[in-house]
Design an enzyme around this catalytic site. Structure first.
Site, PDB file in Angstrom:
ATOM      1  N   GLY A  12       0.828  -1.217   0.000  1.00 42.10           N
ATOM      2  CA  GLY A  12       0.000   0.000   0.000  1.00 42.10           C
ATOM      3  C   GLY A  12       0.857   1.260   0.000  1.00 42.10           C
ATOM      4  O   GLY A  12       0.455   2.304   0.526  1.00 42.10           O
ATOM      5  N   GLY A  15      -0.493   4.640  -1.291  1.00 41.15           N
ATOM      6  CA  GLY A  15      -1.607   5.258  -0.575  1.00 41.15           C
ATOM      7  C   GLY A  15      -1.198   6.485   0.218  1.00 41.15           C
ATOM      8  O   GLY A  15      -0.023   6.869   0.253  1.00 41.15           O
ATOM      9  N   ASN A  57       0.006  -8.009  -5.470  1.00 38.29           N
ATOM     10  CA  ASN A  57      -1.362  -8.104  -4.981  1.00 38.29           C
ATOM     11  C   ASN A  57      -1.287  -8.872  -3.665  1.00 38.29           C
ATOM     12  O   ASN A  57      -0.868 -10.028  -3.657  1.00 38.29           O
ATOM     13  CB  ASN A  57      -2.203  -8.851  -6.032  1.00 38.29           C
ATOM     14  CG  ASN A  57      -3.627  -9.085  -5.564  1.00 38.29           C
ATOM     15  OD1 ASN A  57      -3.968  -8.791  -4.419  1.00 38.29           O
ATOM     16  ND2 ASN A  57      -4.439  -9.626  -6.456  1.00 38.29           N
ATOM     17  N   TYR A 147     -15.411  -2.195   7.190  1.00 34.92           N
ATOM     18  CA  TYR A 147     -14.028  -1.799   7.452  1.00 34.92           C
ATOM     19  C   TYR A 147     -13.702  -1.998   8.942  1.00 34.92           C
ATOM     20  O   TYR A 147     -12.672  -2.577   9.304  1.00 34.92           O
ATOM     21  CB  TYR A 147     -13.860  -0.328   7.058  1.00 34.92           C
ATOM     22  CG  TYR A 147     -12.519   0.294   7.358  1.00 34.92           C
ATOM     23  CD1 TYR A 147     -11.342  -0.216   6.832  1.00 34.92           C
ATOM     24  CD2 TYR A 147     -12.443   1.443   8.161  1.00 34.92           C
ATOM     25  CE1 TYR A 147     -10.113   0.393   7.107  1.00 34.92           C
ATOM     26  CE2 TYR A 147     -11.220   2.055   8.431  1.00 34.92           C
ATOM     27  CZ  TYR A 147     -10.066   1.523   7.896  1.00 34.92           C
ATOM     28  OH  TYR A 147      -8.864   2.123   8.162  1.00 34.92           O
ATOM     29  N   LYS A 151     -11.068  -4.513  10.796  1.00 33.91           N
ATOM     30  CA  LYS A 151      -9.989  -3.989  11.646  1.00 33.91           C
ATOM     31  C   LYS A 151     -10.022  -4.653  13.030  1.00 33.91           C
ATOM     32  O   LYS A 151      -8.974  -4.914  13.608  1.00 33.91           O
ATOM     33  CB  LYS A 151     -10.082  -2.459  11.754  1.00 33.91           C
ATOM     34  CG  LYS A 151      -9.629  -1.766  10.471  1.00 33.91           C
ATOM     35  CD  LYS A 151      -8.144  -2.024  10.227  1.00 33.91           C
ATOM     36  CE  LYS A 151      -7.662  -1.642   8.862  1.00 33.91           C
ATOM     37  NZ  LYS A 151      -6.296  -2.073   8.558  1.00 33.91           N
ATOM     38  N   ILE A 177      -6.260  10.865   9.157  1.00 32.30           N
ATOM     39  CA  ILE A 177      -4.922  11.416   8.927  1.00 32.30           C
ATOM     40  C   ILE A 177      -5.007  12.516   7.865  1.00 32.30           C
ATOM     41  O   ILE A 177      -5.586  12.310   6.790  1.00 32.30           O
ATOM     42  CB  ILE A 177      -3.933  10.312   8.461  1.00 32.30           C
ATOM     43  CG1 ILE A 177      -3.923   9.140   9.459  1.00 32.30           C
ATOM     44  CG2 ILE A 177      -2.525  10.904   8.269  1.00 32.30           C
ATOM     45  CD1 ILE A 177      -3.384   9.438  10.827  1.00 32.30           C
TER      46      ILE A 177
HETATM   47  C1  AKB Z   1     -11.333   6.173   7.159  1.00 33.02           C
HETATM   48  O1  AKB Z   1     -11.938   7.249   7.273  1.00 33.02           O
HETATM   49  O2  AKB Z   1     -11.852   5.143   6.729  1.00 33.02           O
HETATM   50  C2  AKB Z   1      -9.896   6.126   7.627  1.00 33.02           C
HETATM   51  C3  AKB Z   1      -9.775   5.668   9.036  1.00 33.02           C
HETATM   52  C4  AKB Z   1     -10.208   6.531  10.141  1.00 33.02           C
HETATM   53  O3  AKB Z   1      -9.323   4.576   9.276  1.00 33.02           O
HETATM   54  N1  AKB Z   1      -9.296   7.406   7.457  1.00 33.02           N
END
Ligand code: AKB
Length: 329
Positions: A12, A15, A57, A147, A151, A177
């Protein structure tokens, strides 16, 4: 004692965080020792010319293994991930990249007896039932996004590899960030970056979350410093491993706009919340990062107004050069 990191593979690397982390790690560990990789986005000229770059990948173990063998890699920084907003549009892709990619990296970490594997997490691990202010390190983790689910699972699987196999895996929960080098891609906190670009480009911005939306945020130099500090921390002092709350500042979208107005009084902002509002509402207002401070000495350097001045200064220079936004080709 933790083993030394000498030959580092960054996934990544094209990114938002990966690109700046690669450049800083090249300075600290030697350009030829930091192998940048991406999936398909073309790297910037700076990234491509400053050291080795390859397309891989993370879901294709062989393509990663080839690079590990070619460069005798002993550490991996696994930045490749699908973020929250894109993850809600395509949950299956998010699961596939974030979970299968991570387990592949952990398995390769074991197979090649890696000194270190760094797998970042996010404030997205939080969801229903948390105290919204100063959310502690240890609390209920019930995210409402795919997401966030990946995590939480990611943190658990990383800690499992530490406990079960003795692999040295570390990770921190990034807040939003903010940076002026590489645009973020597909996150909920992207508004806090876009607002600066649009302020410089057009003098106005339509924000996709409400004015009172308050989230934990961090300026990129702090994120890079924190990531490297954790990677270099004394393993024997770590009680946590893959789930450090990592904080710097917290502000609402309205306060962010006010900070910009202090430098650009004519800046105009309006608010049109979209599907990302629900995601933002499920996350903390601020987080408590006491374990990061106690276990590896974390201390942020940047606050909102200092960050605003630096962001606007750098973006204005880029606008004058005609390079504010990356060129599509
Ligand atoms: C997002 O907004 O998905 C990311 C995060 C806070 O992990 N920037």
């Amino acid at each position: 004692m933790a083993k030394e990191m000498k030959r580092i593979l960054i996934t990544g690397a094209v990114g938002q965080i990966g690109s700046e982390l690669t450049m800083e790690m090249r300075k600290r560990y030697g350009a030829e020792n930091v192998i940048a990789t991406g999936r398909k986005t073309k790297p910037s000229k700076e990234l491509e010319e400053s050291g080795p770059f390859h397309f891989i990948n993370v879901n294709d173990t062989e393509s990663v293994e080839e690079i590990i063998k070619k460069y005798n890699i002993d550490s991996i920084v696994h930045m490749a991930a699908i973020l929250s907003a894109v993850g809600e549009k395509n949950p299956q892709l998010c699961w596939d990249v974030n979970m299968n990619g991570t387990i592949n990296i952990l398995e390769l970490g074991l197979k090649y007896d890696m000194a270190r594997v760094i797998v970042p997490s996010s404030i997205a691990v939080f969801g229903k039932g948390i105290p919204l202010d100063n959310t502690p390190q240890e609390t209920v983790l019930k995210p409402t996004t795919m997401y966030g689910v990946t995590k939480v699972c990611g943190e658990l699987i990383c800690d499992y590899y530490v406990q079960k196999f003795g692999l040295d895996v570390r990770g921190l929960r990034y807040p939003g960030i903010i940076s002026h080098m590489t645009l973020p891609g597909g996150g909920t906190t992207d508004y806090a970056v876009e607002i600066y670009y649009e302020a410089v480009d057009k003098g106005k911005y339509t924000c996709f979350v409400r004015e009172d939306t308050r989230l934990p945020m961090m300026y990129m130099p702090d994120a890079i410093e924190g990531t490297i500090q954790l990677a270099e921390a004394d393993f024997s002092k770590l009680i946590h491993h893959s789930d450090f709350n990592h904080a710097a500042m917290s502000f609402s979208a309205g306060e962010l706009a006010e900070s910009i107005k202090k430098v650009m009084p004519d800046f105009e902002v309006s608010y049109e919340p979209d599907y990302r509002q629900d995601i933002a509402d499920s996350w903390p207002n601020s987080i408590d990062d006491t374990p990061a401070r106690e276990e590896w000495g974390w201390k942020p350097q940047w606050n909102l107004d200092a960050m605003t001045e630096d962001m606007l200064k750098n973006l204005k220079i880029r606008k004058e050069k005609g390079t504010l936004y990356p060129k599509e080709d």
